[in-house]
Design a protein around this motif. Structure first.
Motif, mmCIF file in Angstrom:
data_model
loop_
_atom_site.group_PDB
_atom_site.id
_atom_site.type_symbol
_atom_site.label_atom_id
_atom_site.label_comp_id
_atom_site.label_asym_id
_atom_site.label_seq_id
_atom_site.Cartn_x
_atom_site.Cartn_y
_atom_site.Cartn_z
ATOM 1 N N GLU A 1 0.818 -1.216 0.000
ATOM 2 C CA GLU A 1 0.000 0.000 0.000
ATOM 3 C C GLU A 1 0.853 1.267 0.000
ATOM 4 O O GLU A 1 0.484 2.284 -0.590
ATOM 5 C CB GLU A 1 -0.934 -0.002 1.217
ATOM 6 N N THR A 2 2.017 1.201 0.650
ATOM 7 C CA THR A 2 2.909 2.371 0.674
ATOM 8 C C THR A 2 3.652 2.548 -0.640
ATOM 9 O O THR A 2 4.276 3.587 -0.862
ATOM 10 C CB THR A 2 3.939 2.224 1.804
ATOM 11 N N LYS A 3 3.615 1.499 -1.513
ATOM 12 C CA LYS A 3 4.293 1.517 -2.817
ATOM 13 C C LYS A 3 5.783 1.782 -2.677
ATOM 14 O O LYS A 3 6.405 2.407 -3.537
ATOM 15 C CB LYS A 3 3.648 2.542 -3.755
ATOM 16 N N HIS A 4 6.345 1.247 -1.594
ATOM 17 C CA HIS A 4 7.792 1.363 -1.385
ATOM 18 C C HIS A 4 8.455 0.103 -1.957
ATOM 19 O O HIS A 4 8.118 -1.004 -1.554
ATOM 20 C CB HIS A 4 8.104 1.498 0.104
ATOM 21 N N PRO A 5 9.385 0.220 -2.922
ATOM 22 C CA PRO A 5 9.965 -0.967 -3.579
ATOM 23 C C PRO A 5 10.700 -1.888 -2.607
ATOM 24 O O PRO A 5 11.266 -1.437 -1.605
ATOM 25 C CB PRO A 5 10.940 -0.358 -4.602
ATOM 26 N N PHE A 6 10.714 -3.183 -2.926
ATOM 27 C CA PHE A 6 11.448 -4.162 -2.118
ATOM 28 C C PHE A 6 11.656 -5.430 -2.938
ATOM 29 O O PHE A 6 11.062 -5.622 -3.999
ATOM 30 C CB PHE A 6 10.701 -4.477 -0.818
ATOM 31 N N TYR A 7 12.511 -6.312 -2.438
ATOM 32 C CA TYR A 7 12.689 -7.655 -2.998
ATOM 33 C C TYR A 7 12.011 -8.647 -2.062
ATOM 34 O O TYR A 7 12.166 -8.572 -0.838
ATOM 35 C CB TYR A 7 14.167 -8.031 -3.102
ATOM 36 N N ASP B 1 15.425 -4.984 1.425
ATOM 37 C CA ASP B 1 15.366 -3.607 0.950
ATOM 38 C C ASP B 1 15.794 -3.532 -0.515
ATOM 39 O O ASP B 1 16.643 -4.301 -0.970
ATOM 40 C CB ASP B 1 16.286 -2.737 1.810
ATOM 41 N N GLU B 2 15.207 -2.599 -1.257
ATOM 42 C CA GLU B 2 15.523 -2.487 -2.683
ATOM 43 C C GLU B 2 16.988 -2.144 -2.918
ATOM 44 O O GLU B 2 17.568 -2.502 -3.942
ATOM 45 C CB GLU B 2 14.639 -1.426 -3.343
ATOM 46 N N ASN B 3 17.610 -1.454 -1.987
ATOM 47 C CA ASN B 3 19.006 -1.045 -2.163
ATOM 48 C C ASN B 3 20.001 -2.140 -1.816
ATOM 49 O O ASN B 3 21.200 -1.963 -1.970
ATOM 50 C CB ASN B 3 19.299 0.204 -1.313
ATOM 51 N N ASP C 1 8.699 -3.133 -7.634
ATOM 52 C CA ASP C 1 9.092 -1.724 -7.759
ATOM 53 C C ASP C 1 7.882 -0.882 -8.163
ATOM 54 O O ASP C 1 6.748 -1.344 -8.131
ATOM 55 C CB ASP C 1 10.239 -1.569 -8.764
ATOM 56 N N HIS C 2 8.118 0.356 -8.555
ATOM 57 C CA HIS C 2 7.024 1.269 -8.889
ATOM 58 C C HIS C 2 6.270 0.827 -10.143
ATOM 59 O O HIS C 2 5.128 1.245 -10.356
ATOM 60 C CB HIS C 2 7.571 2.688 -9.095
ATOM 61 N N THR C 3 6.909 0.000 -10.979
ATOM 62 C CA THR C 3 6.262 -0.439 -12.220
ATOM 63 C C THR C 3 5.456 -1.709 -12.026
ATOM 64 O O THR C 3 4.881 -2.233 -12.977
ATOM 65 C CB THR C 3 7.320 -0.683 -13.315
ATOM 66 N N TYR C 4 5.451 -2.240 -10.806
ATOM 67 C CA TYR C 4 4.736 -3.501 -10.548
ATOM 68 C C TYR C 4 3.241 -3.277 -10.727
ATOM 69 O O TYR C 4 2.585 -2.650 -9.910
ATOM 70 C CB TYR C 4 5.042 -3.979 -9.124
#
Length: 488
Positions: free
Chosen positions: A85-91, A146-148, A192-195
């Motif tokens: 819901e927060t649209k924060h990217p992750f693996y 984390d995405e980073n 990610d944001h494109t999901y």
């Protein structure tokens, strides 16, 4: 409906107001008449505290896996849905202990719990500050990174195969050490944001599991990052699994028998047993459509067991009626023969069907020894003591060294068809086949060439003194009744 936290706040608030209303008159009017009300309110407050503690502990337990102490699937659903819901990217990484069900079946549930407790801290050791590990079900974990971070670098530290020493069961001699090979695989999906797929915890886990299924196919470092091309192969895998289960349930499987002949004199040696599938509409499904899918799951063990039991049951009366005693050869998967109780299972089938053990031949491949060398050899040795013969199939295409081969307790070497195909056109291949036959005889093994399709190949193999021939040149796979007639 009010949850327990909101309800507790309301109860504490109302009780506090009630308590204040009871205490204030004691100090302002200097009277003890409200004292019983104060006591009643304090008892109510204590009751609320006890109920609150109970619900708090119950909630924690409902979100925690009781074996590993990790957040469980229920917590995973809530956490990941909030994260989406927060649209924060992750693996999201799906990690599996391979063959965990077999480990529980063979070594016991206590051994499975022990492995889970050993694996969980190792997985947690690679997590960063805001990263989390969940225990989903069985031998399945989920890691949110984390995405980073660099997931593949982290996973290479933990996704490996290792031998674990298991604790003794109750009543067992603690000096006897039992070991188990534990292998991990991981599927990774990047959110990610494109999901733009359906955004919920179940869909994310589904895509990670598709990548996990692909990772299981890799021979060593079993890590796979999801991409959309995997979706089709996952659909085909699931379709094949449904076919196998339907075929088992509705008896769509049947056996055919390919004859094997002694090279000199073309006398019948026996049959290789092959499985086929016929749908209700009469369509024959090639084994190439369902065997690879079965090998990626435990369904291959069910297929093996079906073929073993049915072949023994069908061929037992044929053997009794035949003047000549022939061999019934049955392929067994690497996964099956590497299980601890395989030899005992074969012995039980022999007892149930009364099939003569000396007429049974188990075909294995060189890859069986990669699955678990120790367990495979133990099973082979036990089968040999029962009188069962062992054939090494597809020889010449595997990884076994000559030094290893000389130690393997097998009766028969099967030269792979891919080598026979080039026998006429390539003198080097002809020399290689000649060397394999010679080496087999040095090992006190007999040698059979499979896939022999023409007279020229046959003559070359006769010159090389190959003991047995299998292939279309002398016999195609036969339905049971035709195989039975051939034995007469």
């Amino acid at each position: 409906m009010i949850d327990f936290k909101s309800g507790s706040k309301l109860a504490f608030g109302l009780t506090g107001i009630s308590l204040a209303n009871s205490i204030i008159p004691i100090f302002t009017k200097h009277t003890l008449s409200p004292l019983p009300g104060v006591v009643t309110t304090l008892v109510s407050l204590l009751s609320i505290i006890i109920i609150y503690s109970f619900y708090k502990k119950s909630t924690i337990n409902s979100f925690t896996d009781f074996i590993t102490g990790l957040p469980n699937r229920r917590y995973y659903v809530r956490y990941v849905n909030n994260r989406l819901e927060t649209k924060h990217p992750f693996y999201l990484v799906c990690i599996e202990i391979e063959d965990f069900k077999n480990i529980n079946d063979v070594y016991g549930i206590q051994a499975g719990d022990f492995i889970l407790k050993e694996i969980a801290p190792k997985l947690k050791s690679v997590l960063g500050k805001d990263e989390i590990l969940f225990k989903i079900t069985g031998g399945l974990f989920v890691m949110l990174l984390d995405e980073n971070s660099f997931p593949e670098e982290k996973l290479r530290l933990i996704i490996r195969s290792e031998v674990m020493t298991l604790p003794p069961k109750y009543g067992e001699d603690p000096s006897i050490k039992k070991t188990c090979n534990v292998s991990l695989a991981a599927g990774v999906v990047h959110i990610d944001h494109t999901y733009d797929k359906e955004r919920n915890s179940s869909s994310v886990l589904h895509y990670a599991e598709i990548a996990l299924a692909e990772a299981r196919k890799y021979p060593t470092q079993k890590i796979c990052l999801y991409n959309d091309s995997l979706l089709n192969s996952d659909f085909e895998q699931k379709e094949a699994e449904f076919l196998i289960k339907d075929a088992m349930q509705h008896d769509w499987f049947f056996l055919v028998y390919q004859p094997q002949f002694i090279t000199e004199g073309k006398k019948l040696r026996g049959f290789e047993t092959l499985i086929r599938c016929r749908k209700p509409d009469g369509t024959i499904v090639s084994p190439g459509m369902f065997i690879p899918a079965a090998e990626r799951t435990n369904l291959i063990t069910e297929i093996d067991d079906y073929v073993l039991r049915r072949a023994m049951t069908e061929m037992k009366p044929v053997l009794e009626a035949s003047a000549e005693k022939f061999v019934v050869s049955i392929n067994v998967s690497a996964k099956n023969i590497a299980t601890e109780n395989f030899a005992q299972k074969i012995n039980q089938m022999i007892d149930e069907t009364q099939f003569p053990a000396e007429n049974l031949e188990i075909e294995i491949t060189e890859y069986s020894f990669a699955e678990s060398m120790e367990a495979t050899i133990d099973n082979i040795l036990t089968l040999r003591t029962l009188g069962v013969q062992i054939a090494l199939d597809d020889f010449g295409t595997g990884y076994t060294s000559i030094a290893q081969l000389m130690k393997l307790p097998v009766n028969l070497l099967k030269i792979d068809k891919s080598l026979i195909d080039e026998l006429e056109s390539d003198p080097v291949m002809s020399d290689m086949v000649d060397s394999i036959i010679y080496m087999g005889h040095i090992m006190d093994c007999e040698v059979i060439s499979e896939g022999v399709e023409n007279e020229n190949q046959l003559e070359i193999l006769k010159e090389h003194k190959c003991d047995f021939i299998q292939g279309f040149v002398w016999g195609r796979p036969l339905p049971f009744e035709e195989a039975k007639a051939l034995c007469k």
